[in-house]
Design an enzyme around this catalytic site. Structure first.
Site, short mmCIF file in Angstrom:
data_model
loop_
_atom_site.label_atom_id
_atom_site.label_comp_id
_atom_site.label_asym_id
_atom_site.label_seq_id
_atom_site.Cartn_x
_atom_site.Cartn_y
_atom_site.Cartn_z
N CYS A 25 36.31 35.74 46.27
CA CYS A 25 37.32 34.81 45.78
C CYS A 25 37.11 33.44 46.42
O CYS A 25 36.92 33.35 47.63
CB CYS A 25 38.72 35.29 46.15
SG CYS A 25 39.24 36.73 45.24
N TYR A 181 44.14 46.72 45.65
CA TYR A 181 44.63 46.12 44.41
C TYR A 181 45.01 47.21 43.41
O TYR A 181 44.93 48.40 43.73
CB TYR A 181 43.59 45.12 43.89
CG TYR A 181 43.36 44.00 44.89
CD1 TYR A 181 44.42 43.16 45.26
CD2 TYR A 181 42.13 43.81 45.52
CE1 TYR A 181 44.25 42.16 46.22
CE2 TYR A 181 41.95 42.81 46.47
CZ TYR A 181 43.02 41.99 46.81
OH TYR A 181 42.87 41.01 47.77
C1 LIG Z 1 35.84 34.65 51.06
C2 LIG Z 1 35.81 36.10 50.64
C3 LIG Z 1 36.32 36.46 49.39
C4 LIG Z 1 36.24 37.79 48.96
N1 LIG Z 1 36.64 38.12 47.69
C5 LIG Z 1 36.39 39.36 47.20
C6 LIG Z 1 36.55 39.66 45.84
O1 LIG Z 1 36.85 38.79 45.01
N2 LIG Z 1 36.34 40.94 45.42
C7 LIG Z 1 35.92 41.91 46.31
O2 LIG Z 1 35.74 43.06 45.90
N3 LIG Z 1 35.70 41.64 47.60
C8 LIG Z 1 35.89 40.39 48.06
N4 LIG Z 1 35.58 40.08 49.35
C9 LIG Z 1 34.93 41.12 50.18
C10 LIG Z 1 33.42 40.95 50.12
O3 LIG Z 1 32.90 41.10 48.81
C11 LIG Z 1 32.72 41.96 51.05
O4 LIG Z 1 32.98 43.25 50.58
C12 LIG Z 1 33.19 41.83 52.50
O5 LIG Z 1 33.26 40.47 52.90
C13 LIG Z 1 32.24 42.58 53.45
O6 LIG Z 1 30.92 42.09 53.30
P1 LIG Z 1 30.26 41.04 54.38
O7 LIG Z 1 30.37 41.68 55.73
O8 LIG Z 1 28.84 40.89 53.91
O9 LIG Z 1 31.04 39.78 54.32
C14 LIG Z 1 35.67 38.78 49.82
C15 LIG Z 1 35.20 38.40 51.09
C16 LIG Z 1 35.23 37.08 51.48
C17 LIG Z 1 34.66 36.71 52.82
#
Ligand SMILES: Cc1cc2nc3c(=O)[nH]c(=O)nc-3n(C[C@H](O)[C@H](O)[C@H](O)COP(=O)(O)O)c2cc1C
Length: 358
Positions: A25, A181
């Protein structure tokens, strides 16, 4: 060649490597419409060499947004705003994907940098919907329980959103069943206390999510894949867990869902999440081996060696990266260099490319 940079195929779609941009997001829309921010943000990550670039959680109805600034896909104007982004991603060598979502009881909250308390009607807040009238926390909006007619309408809303996604040029849809959600709220006994066909047993709690998956799969081309993102556990006593995720994945596989994107948590504020590098990967591996279907690993995957180890040893088929790709949109190009792979750089950037190894 590394496994990370080897191609991967689902249905007729070939991904050039195993690195996918996790949905994130951006809280940067007005009226749910994609704009230049999204084009530059997502476009950079396509240019950066990821095989798939996923648009953030996109609400199938206005009430399904987390915040007023969330992405939406509920009208022709939303389709038109997203189409150039899908086109840019594809033109630059990545598969354009979009996550379809409804925020349920976690809707009507501010963008993270604007506060955390529920939005009042004066602040642009709206009534929120959930399986049961159980709020996420004391500071969260109090939801109304969906009735059967509203559930049927939401299945139809997901279908129309899928059709709009296709029209906009996306080649992969991900259904958001995670992070507390709406569809996850139906799955977990901690948020679903319904006594009708949509609550109680695992079959009943899974009914609405499976209806959505079935209906979306039916309108999505047979040549193209559909993913489901699951929270594979609530990390909370009496909640959704890995065993239930495995059973649900069996049902999703039977419906024709092509890949389970394995996240976790988000359902209750008191969850005890053992955050550590790759901490969600074991659940992806468990689903992959129990259900014998492709899975994605996500969560604190940050180094090329770690990503390579996950896909090379069969812990998952692909990796999804989120924050690391915010830090470095060109992470895939850099990872290829670290792993000794030769990948095409954008022609415009070729003069910056490090010398190729012999
Ligand atoms: C800024 C931000 C927005 C996110 N928005 C979503 C989203 O729209 N849908 C979703 O399933 N996960 C969302 N997440 C979770 C990420 O897709 C991911 O699963 C989570 O950050 C863990 O991965 P990472 O350690 O590589 O950041 C969001 C994470 C961040 C940091």
């Amino acid at each position: 060649m590394s496994t990370l940079f080897s191609p991967f195929q689902l249905r007729d779609l070939v991904f050039k490597n195993r690195i996918f941009v996790s949905p994130m997001c951006q809280y940067s829309c007005t009226d749910g419409l994609a704009n230049d921010w999204h084009l530059v943000h997502l476009g950079s990550r396509a240019v950066g060499g990821a095989a798939l670039v996923m648009v953030e959680a996109s609400a199938v109805t206005p009430a399904g947004r987390i915040s007023p600034q969330d992405m939406g896909i509920w009208s022709d104007a939303h389709t038109a705003a997203l189409a150039p982004i899908a086109d840019f991603i594809k033109t630059n060598g990545a598969v354009p994907a979009i996550q379809l979502a409804h925020a349920g009881r976690k809707a009507s909250t501010p963008a993270p940098w604007l506060g955390s308390a529920a939005l009042s009607p004066e602040q642009g807040g709206w009534p929120v919907l959930a399986p049961s009238a159980l709020a996420f926390s004391d500071a969260s909006p109090h939801p109304a329980a969906l009735d059967r007619v509203q559930i049927e309408q939401l299945v139809a809303d997901f279908v129309v959103a899928a059709q709009r996604s296709l029209e906009a040029g996306f080649e992969v849809i991900e259904l958001h069943f995670a992070h507390g959600y709406l569809l996850h709220e139906f799955l977990s006994p901690l948020s679903n206390s319904r006594t009708d066909d949509y609550g109680g047993s695992l079959e009943n709690r899974a009914r609405f999510p499976l209806e959505v998956a079935h209906a979306v799969r039916a309108v999505w081309p047979q040549t193209l894949p559909v993913f489901v993102r699951l929270s594979t556990t609530d990390w909370a006593e009496g909640g959704w867990d890995l065993a239930q995720s495995i059973q649900l994945s069996h049902w999703l596989k039977a419906i024709g869902i092509d890949l389970i994107d394995c996240s976790s948590g988000g359902l209750v504020p008191h969850a005890r999440v053992p955050v550590a590098p790759g901490f969600q990967t074991p659940n992806a591996t468990a689903i992959r081996s129990a259900v014998e279907m492709p899975v994605g690993a996500v969560g604190l995957i940050t180094s090329p060696a770690q990503a390579e180890q996950i896909v090379a040893t069969g812990l998952a088929d692909v990796v999804l990266l989120a924050r690391e790709l915010l830090r470095d949109p060109y992470w895939p190009l850099h990872a290829a260099q670290v792993l000794g792979d030769t990948v095409d750089w954008p022609q415009q950037y070729e003069r910056a490319q490090p010398p190729r190894r012999k």
